[in-house]
Design an enzyme around this catalytic site. Structure first.
Site, PDB file in Angstrom:
ATOM      1  CG  PHE A  20      -1.880  -1.177   1.245  1.00 29.28           C
ATOM      2  CD1 PHE A  20      -1.612  -2.298   2.020  1.00 29.28           C
ATOM      3  CD2 PHE A  20      -3.025  -1.178   0.450  1.00 29.28           C
ATOM      4  CE1 PHE A  20      -2.479  -3.392   2.034  1.00 29.28           C
ATOM      5  CE2 PHE A  20      -3.898  -2.263   0.457  1.00 29.28           C
ATOM      6  CZ  PHE A  20      -3.628  -3.376   1.246  1.00 29.28           C
ATOM      7  NE  ARG A  23       0.554   7.557   1.094  1.00 30.67           N
ATOM      8  CZ  ARG A  23       0.493   8.435   2.093  1.00 30.67           C
ATOM      9  NH1 ARG A  23      -0.256   9.517   1.988  1.00 30.67           N
ATOM     10  NH2 ARG A  23       1.188   8.241   3.197  1.00 30.67           N
ATOM     11  CE  LYS A  44      -2.210  -2.083  -4.333  1.00 30.48           C
ATOM     12  NZ  LYS A  44      -1.611  -0.881  -3.731  1.00 30.48           N
ATOM     13  CG  PHE A  69      -6.880  10.381  -1.533  1.00 31.16           C
ATOM     14  CD1 PHE A  69      -5.577  10.265  -1.108  1.00 31.16           C
ATOM     15  CD2 PHE A  69      -7.207   9.895  -2.785  1.00 31.16           C
ATOM     16  CE1 PHE A  69      -4.619   9.669  -1.906  1.00 31.16           C
ATOM     17  CE2 PHE A  69      -6.259   9.279  -3.590  1.00 31.16           C
ATOM     18  CZ  PHE A  69      -4.965   9.173  -3.151  1.00 31.16           C
ATOM     19  N   GLY A  99      -8.395  18.054  -8.965  1.00 31.89           N
ATOM     20  CA  GLY A  99      -7.212  18.201  -9.813  1.00 31.89           C
ATOM     21  C   GLY A  99      -7.567  18.054 -11.282  1.00 31.89           C
ATOM     22  N   GLY A 147      -3.777   9.999 -11.879  1.00 32.22           N
ATOM     23  CA  GLY A 147      -2.946   9.142 -12.736  1.00 32.22           C
ATOM     24  C   GLY A 147      -1.942   8.373 -11.905  1.00 32.22           C
ATOM     25  CB  CYS A 183      -0.907   2.330  -8.580  1.00 35.61           C
ATOM     26  SG  CYS A 183       0.742   1.777  -8.195  1.00 35.61           S
ATOM     27  NE  ARG A 201       5.925   4.283 -13.577  1.00 35.13           N
ATOM     28  CZ  ARG A 201       6.230   3.323 -12.698  1.00 35.13           C
ATOM     29  NH1 ARG A 201       6.178   2.042 -13.052  1.00 35.13           N
ATOM     30  NH2 ARG A 201       6.572   3.634 -11.464  1.00 35.13           N
TER      31      ARG A 201
HETATM   32  C1  UDX Z   1      -1.546   4.967  -4.965  1.00 33.27           C
HETATM   33  C2  UDX Z   1      -2.186   4.621  -3.629  1.00 33.27           C
HETATM   34  O1  UDX Z   1      -2.358   5.818  -2.875  1.00 33.27           O
HETATM   35  C3  UDX Z   1      -1.291   3.661  -2.862  1.00 33.27           C
HETATM   36  O2  UDX Z   1      -1.911   3.290  -1.641  1.00 33.27           O
HETATM   37  C4  UDX Z   1      -1.071   2.419  -3.719  1.00 33.27           C
HETATM   38  O3  UDX Z   1      -0.245   1.494  -3.045  1.00 33.27           O
HETATM   39  C5  UDX Z   1      -0.426   2.823  -5.037  1.00 33.27           C
HETATM   40  O4  UDX Z   1      -1.260   3.764  -5.716  1.00 33.27           O
HETATM   41  P1  UDX Z   1       0.329   6.573  -5.864  1.00 33.27           P
HETATM   42  O5  UDX Z   1       0.047   5.976  -7.194  1.00 33.27           O
HETATM   43  O6  UDX Z   1       1.742   6.790  -5.449  1.00 33.27           O
HETATM   44  O7  UDX Z   1      -0.355   5.658  -4.711  1.00 33.27           O
HETATM   45  O8  UDX Z   1      -0.362   7.993  -5.879  1.00 33.27           O
HETATM   46  P2  UDX Z   1      -1.416   8.778  -4.973  1.00 33.27           P
HETATM   47  O9  UDX Z   1      -0.697   9.614  -3.996  1.00 33.27           O
HETATM   48  O10 UDX Z   1      -2.458   7.874  -4.494  1.00 33.27           O
HETATM   49  O11 UDX Z   1      -2.052   9.754  -6.104  1.00 33.27           O
HETATM   50  C6  UDX Z   1      -2.671   9.130  -7.239  1.00 33.27           C
HETATM   51  C7  UDX Z   1      -3.175  10.237  -8.153  1.00 33.27           C
HETATM   52  O12 UDX Z   1      -4.240  10.926  -7.517  1.00 33.27           O
HETATM   53  C8  UDX Z   1      -2.101  11.279  -8.479  1.00 33.27           C
HETATM   54  O13 UDX Z   1      -2.223  11.685  -9.838  1.00 33.27           O
HETATM   55  C9  UDX Z   1      -2.464  12.442  -7.549  1.00 33.27           C
HETATM   56  O14 UDX Z   1      -2.063  13.701  -8.057  1.00 33.27           O
HETATM   57  C10 UDX Z   1      -3.982  12.330  -7.519  1.00 33.27           C
HETATM   58  N1  UDX Z   1      -4.584  12.923  -6.320  1.00 33.27           N
HETATM   59  C11 UDX Z   1      -4.290  12.406  -5.106  1.00 33.27           C
HETATM   60  C12 UDX Z   1      -5.482  13.978  -6.462  1.00 33.27           C
HETATM   61  O15 UDX Z   1      -5.755  14.436  -7.580  1.00 33.27           O
HETATM   62  N2  UDX Z   1      -6.060  14.501  -5.356  1.00 33.27           N
HETATM   63  C13 UDX Z   1      -5.792  14.019  -4.101  1.00 33.27           C
HETATM   64  O16 UDX Z   1      -6.356  14.536  -3.129  1.00 33.27           O
HETATM   65  C14 UDX Z   1      -4.874  12.939  -3.970  1.00 33.27           C
END
Ligand code: UDX
Length: 425
Positions: A148, A150, A200, A245, A249, A253, A256, A324
């Site tokens: 999990f 980030r 997951k 969260f 935005g 992307g 994951c 990515r």
């Molecule tokens: C995610 C999950 O959070 C993590 O638990 C999992 O193991 C892998 O995938 P990650 O891909 O690193 O992690 O990115 P995350 O921080 O979740 O952000 C994902 C996308 O959402 C990004 O493009 C981010 O900019 C966007 N985002 C996130 C928003 O637009 N607004 C938010 O409030 C949070």
């Protein structure tokens, strides 16, 4: 303490190996890339991950962490074998398990008796059986222990997780894997492998759904004249919603969310369930890319040909150098065909990128907006907030700012004569 082989040294594998070494285990990490193994042996980290450099250096110095070429060389003397290899998206949306099956085949004959193989990569429901079949080792249990992590906070997320999930049909194997985390202060839940794999996917899909929801609420706010910042604040006081969260935005992307959300919809379909809700979550996200690009075109009066767009932010989120499935690339790709000249700056990106052949990547934020008709912010790097906006106003030809991350202060910009467009405000 245990002996652990980690197969794959991407941000999941390297973080997993280094953190397991940090909490006292003997870890050998393997990769197929000889140059990468050599650089890791020298303690050179190419991944932008907070704290990863020192925790890897600590492991190498203590002798608890080492790197070898080839999975078989890591697994020969290990009790636990963590599979941290890529599970990319196939053409049809399902997860491509070829790397996982390849890694399992490499270690099948060299693992000591009674070993435990652990799926750490995000794998489709039922993958522990897939790995068990490839291994062909009745003495070896296959356990699901999803990550999990980030990007940008992977070390923190490993050492201080909200929970550790272990999926195993073999109680004794589950207990042995749980014991690896004895130094980690977090709830450890044991369930069956299918439920662990579903946790997951469901977690990522829920988070993506939360983002598509708030991006749609932002669109509603624009339509009714509400301020999404205050709406999110008011919603967040409800402990069942929370304020995490919920930042609108340009869309979401990364390596994951898109892959996992599409894979889950496909897993559901293969199991006879049309997960239409999740398909709508994905559709809303594509529409968010469109809306953000349209805001830029609106700022140019609808015709971008011959105009200049300055962009701040290319990575999929701040704190990482990962491009990515970046929302910034999705938005700029939509603008590339508009005839505009586009320059972009991102603190973590130092050269032009293949996905955006028409975009000139510059190494200075002011160069990106010099002569620009509009500035668009697509990644929430904190440094953008502290730039000199008097200088920005002097350098730009136009006065329009499209703030795709609601990062900047609308009042400050409007006082300087900018026309500010945010997301939901
Ligand atoms: C995610 C999950 O959070 C993590 O638990 C999992 O193991 C892998 O995938 P990650 O891909 O690193 O992690 O990115 P995350 O921080 O979740 O952000 C994902 C996308 O959402 C990004 O493009 C981010 O900019 C966007 N985002 C996130 C928003 O637009 N607004 C938010 O409030 C949070």
């Amino acid at each position: 303490m245990a002996s652990i082989a980690v197969i794959g040294t991407g941000y999941v594998g390297l973080t997993t190996g280094a953190c397991f070494a940090h909490i006292g285990h003997d870890v050998v990490c393997a990769d197929i890339d000889e140059a990468k193994v050599a650089s890791l042996q020298r303690g050179e980290i190419t991944i932008v991950e907070k704290d990863l450099d020192w925790i890897v250096a600590e492991g190498i110095a203590s002798g608890k962490l080492s790197f070898v070429l080839g999975a078989e060389n890591a697994s020969r003397n290990a009790e636990f074998h963590y599979l941290c290899v890529p599970t990319p998206q196939s053409e049809d949306g399902s997860a491509d398990l070829s790397y996982l099956q390849g890694a399992a085949a490499e270690i099948a004959d060299v693992m000591p008796n009674g070993s435990i193989v652990v799926n750490k990569s995000t794998v489709p429901v039922g993958s522990t059986q897939v790995v068990a079949r490839v291994l062909g080792r009745p003495d070896v249990s296959v356990v699901s222990n999803p990550e999990f992590l980030r990007e940008g906070t992977a070390v923190e997320d490993f050492l201080n997780p909200d929970r550790v999930v272990i999926g195993s049909g073999d109680q004794e194997a589950a207990i042995r894997v749980a014991a690896l985390y004895s130094k980690v202060r977090a709830p450890i839940m044991v369930t069956d492998p299918v439920s662990a794999e579903t946790i997951k996917y469901a977690s990522n899909a829920f988070l993506a759904s939360k983002l598509s929801f708030i991006n749609s609420i932002a669109t509603l706010c624009e339509a009714v004249g509400a301020d999404v910042g205050d709406v999110v604040l008011g919603m967040g006081y409800d402990s069942r919603i929370g304020s995490e969260f919920l930042r609108p935005g340009p869309g979401w992307g990364g390596s994951c969310f898109p892959k996992d959300t599409i894979a889950l919809a496909r897993i559901a379909e293969d199991a006879g369930f049309d997960f239409s809700f999740l398909k709508e979550v994905l559709k809303v996200n594509e529409e968010q890319f469109d809306r953000t690009a349209q805001k830029v075109l609106d700022a140019l009066g609808g015709d971008a040909s011959g105009r200049r767009i300055g962009c701040w932010g290319l990575t999929f989120k701040a704190g990482t150098d990962d491009l990515r499935q970046s929302p910034a690339i999705e938005v700029l790709s939509r603008l590339a065909s508009s005839g505009a000249e586009i320059r972009a700056y991102d603190p973590a990106v130092h050269s032009n990128i293949d996905e955006l052949p028409h975009v000139e990547v510059v190494t200075d934020p002011y160069a990106a907006i010099d002569g620009a008709d509009v500035l668009v912010v697509l990644t929430e790097w904190d440094e953008f907030r502290w730039l000199d906006f008097d200088k920005v106003a002097e350098l730009m030809v136009g006065q329009s700012v499209v703030d795709g991350r609601n990062l900047l202060d609308p009042a400050v910009l409007r006082r300087r004569g900018f026309q500010y467009r945010g997301i939901g405000r």
